[in-house]
Enzyme design. Structure first.
Site, PDB file in Angstrom:
ATOM      1  N   SER A 182      35.998  38.157  31.647  1.00  0.00           N
ATOM      2  CA  SER A 182      36.348  38.408  33.052  1.00  0.00           C
ATOM      3  C   SER A 182      35.408  37.768  34.061  1.00  0.00           C
ATOM      4  O   SER A 182      35.758  37.643  35.231  1.00  0.00           O
ATOM      5  CB  SER A 182      36.330  39.913  33.321  1.00  0.00           C
ATOM      6  OG  SER A 182      37.622  40.405  33.360  1.00  0.00           O
TER       7      SER A 182
ATOM      8  N   LYS B 160      36.608  35.045  36.286  1.00  0.00           N
ATOM      9  CA  LYS B 160      37.477  35.288  37.453  1.00  0.00           C
ATOM     10  C   LYS B 160      36.786  34.897  38.756  1.00  0.00           C
ATOM     11  O   LYS B 160      37.447  34.572  39.739  1.00  0.00           O
ATOM     12  CB  LYS B 160      37.873  36.779  37.498  1.00  0.00           C
ATOM     13  CG  LYS B 160      38.764  37.191  36.324  1.00  0.00           C
ATOM     14  CD  LYS B 160      38.908  38.707  36.230  1.00  0.00           C
ATOM     15  CE  LYS B 160      39.780  39.111  35.044  1.00  0.00           C
ATOM     16  NZ  LYS B 160      39.791  40.548  34.776  1.00  0.00           N
TER      17      LYS B 160
ATOM     18  N   TYR C 265      44.932  31.293  31.398  1.00  0.00           N
ATOM     19  CA  TYR C 265      44.051  32.430  31.666  1.00  0.00           C
ATOM     20  C   TYR C 265      43.213  32.785  30.424  1.00  0.00           C
ATOM     21  O   TYR C 265      42.005  33.012  30.502  1.00  0.00           O
ATOM     22  CB  TYR C 265      44.902  33.626  32.132  1.00  0.00           C
ATOM     23  CG  TYR C 265      44.135  34.915  32.224  1.00  0.00           C
ATOM     24  CD1 TYR C 265      43.242  35.151  33.272  1.00  0.00           C
ATOM     25  CD2 TYR C 265      44.273  35.906  31.249  1.00  0.00           C
ATOM     26  CE1 TYR C 265      42.519  36.332  33.336  1.00  0.00           C
ATOM     27  CE2 TYR C 265      43.558  37.088  31.311  1.00  0.00           C
ATOM     28  CZ  TYR C 265      42.684  37.295  32.355  1.00  0.00           C
ATOM     29  OH  TYR C 265      41.963  38.456  32.410  1.00  0.00           O
TER      30      TYR C 265
ATOM     31  N   TYR D 221      34.641  46.785  37.285  1.00  0.00           N
ATOM     32  CA  TYR D 221      35.760  47.634  36.869  1.00  0.00           C
ATOM     33  C   TYR D 221      35.768  48.901  37.725  1.00  0.00           C
ATOM     34  O   TYR D 221      35.471  48.852  38.915  1.00  0.00           O
ATOM     35  CB  TYR D 221      35.685  47.962  35.372  1.00  0.00           C
ATOM     36  CG  TYR D 221      35.555  46.743  34.495  1.00  0.00           C
ATOM     37  CD1 TYR D 221      36.530  45.745  34.524  1.00  0.00           C
ATOM     38  CD2 TYR D 221      34.483  46.564  33.643  1.00  0.00           C
ATOM     39  CE1 TYR D 221      36.428  44.619  33.719  1.00  0.00           C
ATOM     40  CE2 TYR D 221      34.371  45.443  32.835  1.00  0.00           C
ATOM     41  CZ  TYR D 221      35.353  44.479  32.884  1.00  0.00           C
ATOM     42  OH  TYR D 221      35.245  43.373  32.091  1.00  0.00           O
TER      43      TYR D 221
ATOM     44  N   VAL E  27      34.264  41.921  29.169  1.00  0.00           N
ATOM     45  CA  VAL E  27      34.356  42.777  27.978  1.00  0.00           C
ATOM     46  C   VAL E  27      33.576  42.262  26.765  1.00  0.00           C
ATOM     47  O   VAL E  27      33.363  43.006  25.818  1.00  0.00           O
ATOM     48  CB  VAL E  27      35.823  43.016  27.538  1.00  0.00           C
ATOM     49  CG1 VAL E  27      36.537  43.946  28.477  1.00  0.00           C
ATOM     50  CG2 VAL E  27      36.562  41.715  27.358  1.00  0.00           C
TER      51      VAL E  27
END
Ligand code: GLU
Length: 319
Positions: free
Chosen positions: A66, A69, A191, A243, A261
């Site tokens: 992540s 991103k 992605y 998160y 993660v």
């Protein structure tokens, strides 16, 4: 005490305090991630002159997940401008898990670019002639920051491609609402590949130092993201980067950051430096336990909480 000495002592303190903390669980929902060694632990800090201070497994490669991103959001801001991006993806925290499926707001708009719904949308928005070309644009941005081309962990990619059913559901929902340009499968390939880019704690600290340095990489001196977008990116990281633990993080650590993660955390101390950490065991919200704790120690010892009133590089210990 000299600034550099204070940073080195803080790194050592964080590392030795947390090295034997074996709490937390490794992410297994992407089967290839389950192979990570729970004992791996590395921290790196890169300052705005491009000097890195490191400890532990700071050069061990792992998939960025992540944390990717953030840069993709920066590239999309560059391609479309802030108003257009804000029309398509919001900036509000969801308070829900990163892979929650229903979080589109009232206008069928993902709530923020750090959740999967928003990130899949943003990745699709990179201006390229094809999904492969979009991937090249993303990889090229990493190269301009790091000074070398990143690799993709194809085992992690394939593992997520084979098992990423929640992300598949999200991509199809986005397609249903007419949000994606490419097909759901093409966007997912892109992605998943961006999430499988190999990085290390040191490289994350370099990435973060580019953000701390107004978009200019201290390693290559290349301007990768226009300065006018840096505050936007850091704001979203601050409110949505951890998160559903973003509030606690803002309170305890106070740095714009993004976790992933696989156990990485990238944190920015604007105008000062970037921090990268790797330690795979995660807490219940999906944040690296040693990573979160290490940032807390660094923030406290070095006075790096964003809301701390101080101007020097390493202010007095605020304990
Ligand atoms: N590739 C992972 C996913 O989309 C990234 C999740 C994360 O690191 O938060 O599920």
């Amino acid at each position: 005490m000299k600034d550099i000495e204070a940073v080195q002592l803080a790194l050592e303190a964080a590392y030795t305090t947390l090295k034997d903390n074996d709490s937390g669980e490794i992410a297994t929902y992407i089967p290839a991630l389950a192979k990570a060694d729970p004992n791996s632990f590395g921290i790196a800090i890169t300052d705005l002159q491009g000097r890195s201070y490191k400890i532990g497994d700071s050069d061990l490669p792992f998939s960025i997940q992540s944390i990717s991103k953030v840069l993709t959001y920066g590239l999309a801001l560059h391609d479309h401008g802030r108003d257009d991006i804000r029309e398509r993806v919001g900036i509000e925290p969801t308070g829900e898990a990163f892979d929650a499926i229903i979080k589109l707001d009232d206008h069928n708009k993902p709530l923020n670019p750090m959740t999967n719904t928003g990130a899949i949308t943003i990745t699709d928005m990179i201006k390229g002639t094809s999904p492969d070309n979009k991937l090249d644009i993303i990889l090229n941005a990493y190269e301009r920051i790091l000074g070398h081309a990143p690799k993709i962990d194809m085992e992690v990619y394939q593992s997520e491609y084979d098992t990423g059913h929640r992300n598949r559901a999200i991509a199809h929902l986005l397609t249903h609402f007419g949000i994606l340009d490419e097909t759901a499968n093409d966007v997912l390939r892109l992605y998943f590949k961006q999430c499988s880019i190999l990085t290390s704690a040191t490289e994350l600290s370099v990435l973060a130092s580019m953000l701390a340095n107004k978009g200019v990489s201290p390693i290559t001196n290349e301007s990768v993201i226009q300065q006018k977008y840096i505050r936007d990116i850091l704001s979203v990281m601050f409110s949505c980067g951890l998160y559903d633990g973003a509030g606690e993080w803002a309170f305890e650590v106070g740095m714009p950051a993004k976790s992933g993660v696989s156990g990485g955390i990238m944190a920015v101390v604007p105008g000062k430096c970037g921090i990268g950490i790797f330690s795979p065991p995660l807490d219940a919200r999906g944040n690296s336990i040693r990573g979160t704790q290490a940032c807390k120690i660094l923030s406290k010892r070095l006075g790096w909480h964003a809301l701390e009133c101080s101007e020097s590089f390493v202010p007095q210990n605020t304990d």
